[in-house]
Design a protein around this motif. Structure first.
Motif: not given
Ligand SMILES: [Zn+2]
Ligand SMILES: [Zn+2]
Length: 280
Positions: A190, A199-200, A202, A235-240
């Motif tokens: 990653y 990162l984050d 959508d 998951r790691h980058a907190q994508a929705r």
């Protein structure tokens, strides 16, 4: 933004009865602004780009085509893009800056010229420009686009992060994260560029050509990622949400249903389906 999945298959088109539901066209994603149904930004020009013409209601394409890299499956739709190949089209085509300094038009012409093909990029009708893009951020057709180099195989490859005022789409159709190490789950690192792009977001549209360690080992020379990596990066980058993309050409609808079932318990991970329209 509105996102049209016009081609989700990797490597080479997959026609036939076993590929009807997920689709057989090679990578092409068209992006429109909220207040317009006509897409103005096209990510990759695989065979799926032919269906972008249908989204334009008989009109010409006016906007940007942005290529992640120059492999066949990402450019071969270009001369068949009817809405771009007409006198009233206005198209800015951008591709990664080449290590050898070749201009965008020159490098595109290497595959799109005789004897490989009957016409050259300059034969496309309408007002076309061909430009190189460097890593970094710039505006394209009203979107903010961040470009970062990511590992793949055979030529420079970029991933893109496309944002408007309120949403973000990350596009990494071809990515070989094992080039930078096994990573915490053994399916690739990653690394900083991948995490920055995703990162984050959508929506993360990511290479999932391969399904398991056996395929990863057997097909290493093509330079792709596994579905587990795509989900893990999300998951790691907190994508929705994550769309598994660039399906292997022999992955049938039945096989992709099994992939869908495998990820059904987790939040927001599913195989990409050609013809889908997503509102972000
Ligand atoms: Zn590809
Ligand atoms: Zn590729």
């Amino acid at each position: 933004m509105r996102v049209y999945l016009c081609g989700v298959r990797g490597s080479t088109p997959a026609p036939g009865a076993d590929f009807v539901r997920y689709g057989g066209h090679t990578p092409c994603v068209a992006v429109a602004h909220d207040d317009a149904s006509a897409p103005t930004l096209i990510l990759d020009a695989g065979t799926g780009i032919r269906s972008v013409s249908k989204l334009l209601d008989g009109g010409p394409f006016a906007g940007t085509i942005l290529l992640t890299h120059l492999h066949w499956d990402h450019v071969q739709g270009l001369p068949f893009f009817a809405a771009g190949d007409r006198d009233d089209a206005e198209v800015d085509l951008l591709l990664p800056e080449q290590a050898d300094g070749a201009s965008a038009e020159a490098v595109l012409s290497r595959a799109m010229s005789p004897p490989h093909f009957p016409m050259t990029p300059s034969d496309l009708r309408g007002a076309w420009t061909f430009q190189s893009v460097a890593p970094g951020e710039r505006q394209m057709s009203g979107f903010t686009v961040l470009a970062r180099e990511i590992p793949h195989k055979g030529g420079r490859t970029f991933g893109y992060r496309v944002s408007d005022d309120h949403s973000t789409l990350t596009f990494m159709p071809d990515h070989c994260p094992t080039e930078l190490g096994d990573g915490p789950e053994g399916c690739g690192a990653y690394h900083a560029a991948a995490v920055e792009l995703a990162l984050d977001a959508d929506l993360l549209i990511h290479d999932a050509q391969l399904l398991n360690p056996t395929e990863l080992a057997a097909e290493a020379r093509f330079g792709h990622a596994s579905a587990d990596y795509a989900a893990g990066l999300g998951r790691h980058a907190q994508a929705r949400s994550v769309l598994l993309f660039h399906h292997r050409p022999d992955r049938t609808d039945a096989a992709l249903d099994e992939v869908a079932a495998r990820f059904a318990d987790g939040p927001g991970v599913a195989p990409a389906v050609q013809g889908s329209v997503l509102e972000l």
